[in-house]
Scaffold this active site. Sequence first.
Site, short mmCIF file in Angstrom:
data_model
loop_
_atom_site.label_atom_id
_atom_site.label_comp_id
_atom_site.label_asym_id
_atom_site.label_seq_id
_atom_site.Cartn_x
_atom_site.Cartn_y
_atom_site.Cartn_z
N GLU A 33 0.84 -1.20 0.00
CA GLU A 33 0.00 0.00 0.00
C GLU A 33 0.87 1.25 0.00
O GLU A 33 1.81 1.35 0.78
CB GLU A 33 -0.88 -0.02 1.26
CG GLU A 33 -1.70 1.25 1.43
CD GLU A 33 -2.59 1.21 2.66
OE1 GLU A 33 -3.36 0.25 2.83
OE2 GLU A 33 -2.51 2.16 3.44
N THR A 36 -3.86 4.77 -1.29
CA THR A 36 -4.82 5.33 -0.33
C THR A 36 -5.48 6.60 -0.87
O THR A 36 -5.01 7.20 -1.85
CB THR A 36 -4.14 5.65 1.02
OG1 THR A 36 -3.12 6.63 0.79
CG2 THR A 36 -3.54 4.41 1.66
N GLY A 52 -13.08 6.53 5.94
CA GLY A 52 -12.11 7.62 5.90
C GLY A 52 -11.89 8.21 7.28
O GLY A 52 -12.71 8.06 8.17
P1 FAD Z 1 -16.53 1.82 9.28
O1 FAD Z 1 -16.55 0.40 8.88
O2 FAD Z 1 -17.64 2.69 8.79
O3 FAD Z 1 -16.49 1.84 10.87
C1 FAD Z 1 -16.25 3.06 11.59
C2 FAD Z 1 -16.83 2.94 13.00
O4 FAD Z 1 -18.25 2.92 12.93
C3 FAD Z 1 -16.44 1.65 13.73
O5 FAD Z 1 -16.30 1.97 15.09
C4 FAD Z 1 -17.62 0.72 13.50
O6 FAD Z 1 -17.76 -0.23 14.55
C5 FAD Z 1 -18.77 1.73 13.48
N1 FAD Z 1 -19.87 1.30 12.59
C6 FAD Z 1 -19.75 0.79 11.35
N2 FAD Z 1 -20.96 0.57 10.82
C7 FAD Z 1 -21.85 0.95 11.74
C8 FAD Z 1 -23.28 0.99 11.79
N3 FAD Z 1 -24.01 0.57 10.74
N4 FAD Z 1 -23.90 1.46 12.92
C9 FAD Z 1 -23.15 1.90 13.98
N5 FAD Z 1 -21.79 1.89 13.99
C10 FAD Z 1 -21.16 1.43 12.88
N6 FAD Z 1 -8.38 6.20 5.83
C11 FAD Z 1 -8.35 7.12 4.84
O7 FAD Z 1 -8.74 8.28 5.05
N7 FAD Z 1 -7.90 6.78 3.58
C12 FAD Z 1 -7.48 5.52 3.28
O8 FAD Z 1 -7.10 5.26 2.15
C13 FAD Z 1 -7.51 4.54 4.31
N8 FAD Z 1 -7.11 3.27 4.07
C14 FAD Z 1 -7.25 2.31 5.05
C15 FAD Z 1 -6.95 0.97 4.75
C16 FAD Z 1 -7.13 -0.02 5.71
C17 FAD Z 1 -6.81 -1.46 5.35
C18 FAD Z 1 -7.62 0.32 7.01
C19 FAD Z 1 -7.81 -0.74 8.06
C20 FAD Z 1 -7.91 1.65 7.31
C21 FAD Z 1 -7.74 2.65 6.34
N9 FAD Z 1 -8.06 3.99 6.59
C22 FAD Z 1 -7.99 4.92 5.59
C23 FAD Z 1 -8.50 4.42 7.93
C24 FAD Z 1 -10.03 4.38 8.07
O9 FAD Z 1 -10.64 5.26 7.18
C25 FAD Z 1 -10.35 4.81 9.52
O10 FAD Z 1 -9.87 3.84 10.41
C26 FAD Z 1 -11.82 5.12 9.79
O11 FAD Z 1 -11.88 5.71 11.09
C27 FAD Z 1 -12.74 3.90 9.79
O12 FAD Z 1 -12.94 3.43 8.50
P2 FAD Z 1 -13.79 2.08 8.22
O13 FAD Z 1 -13.97 1.99 6.76
O14 FAD Z 1 -13.20 0.94 8.94
O15 FAD Z 1 -15.18 2.54 8.92
#
Ligand code: FAD
Length: 322
Positions: free
Chosen positions: A18, A49, A125
């Site tokens: 990545e 990213t 994000g």
């Molecule tokens: P989600 O899956 O939406 O979860 C976020 C929070 O909300 C969690 O606490 C979850 O438990 C909760 N949640 C989810 N769904 C629900 C629901 N339906 N109801 C209530 N609560 C819910 N960030 C960037 O800005 N750019 C990137 O390119 C980037 N790449 C990444 C790559 C990887 C492999 C990882 C692991 C992270 C990356 N991140 C990136 C960081 C990520 O955007 C952050 O960690 C962000 O805070 C959470 O993203 P997520 O997609 O896991 O969120």
Amino acid sequence: MKVSDILASSSQAYPSLEIVPPLRGMTKNELLESIAPFMEFSPKYINVTSHRDEFEYREEADGSFSRHLVRNRISETTVCAAIMSKYDVEVVPHLICGGNTREEIESRLDNLEFLGINNIVALRGDSMTGEKRFTPTPGGYRYASELVEGIRAYQGSAGYRRSRHMEEGGEDGRYFCIGVGAYPEKHFEAANIETDIMNLKKKVDAGADYIITQMFFDNKVYYDFVARCREAGIDVPIIPGLKPLSTARQVSMLPEAFSLDIPLELTKEIEKFSNDKEAVYQIGTEWCAMQCKDLLKSGVPAVHFYTMGKSRNIVEILRECF
Ligand code: FAD
């Protein structure tokens, strides 16, 4: 080729890499040179990213406010196009909810499809600088599960089919292979790991094909997490994410930024050599190589490396492990 097909057809575990798009100022050639050392390993794909543009509002003489772009990176789509123009490698752009309305997400998908890219990692994000909690963009998505659902729905929609002259029933909204993120040590906002895993399952149920984990420094954390996910009925591949520690400062910075633990043994070792930058770098590299070898022995399908655009330690680890 889709990552899901690569995962299904690979007889051996492979490294997944990545990179982070550069801030304005880096040239295309500099970017391509920075990833050149990885090409020795013929990577199957490179993740790129995605980052939200940051704006500031300034008051004008007439009392109105004007919007100014204060920080932005070259877009993931542009970086992917640059990589594809030079190297024969698949690209996997990340797509984030933050900063995008639903329609803007659809436009981004159209741009990726136009380039022939059919892989995405769908994420919520990070929050904006200075923001404690993530604020969804008006007209955008709140959670990554909604984004995955939105991508599948858009491509299964009648409008999408019409614009591409598709027959009814010919396409099932699965042009993109979708990866999502997961947190073996729990996402910092989740009340507990069980709830976080239930939310992870929502992403898979919405149509995600595989999972990449946040970095971790103790493999037991990953093995326990995978076992919990399987118990919860999550059956897609879960690719472990690794990052070698490279500076003594990261011992305090990474736990704060990513809500994770660094094992005592590793912190003690780094403390011992905290005045010797190269020794710390080597300790972090060796620890990561040790984690990687153990993961490979356990039968993981791939190991994802958060390279942060730096290649020296990653190249050493890949030479030792793959
Ligand atoms: P989600 O899956 O939406 O979860 C976020 C929070 O909300 C969690 O606490 C979850 O438990 C909760 N949640 C989810 N769904 C629900 C629901 N339906 N109801 C209530 N609560 C819910 N960030 C960037 O800005 N750019 C990137 O390119 C980037 N790449 C990444 C790559 C990887 C492999 C990882 C692991 C992270 C990356 N991140 C990136 C960081 C990520 O955007 C952050 O960690 C962000 O805070 C959470 O993203 P997520 O997609 O896991 O969120």
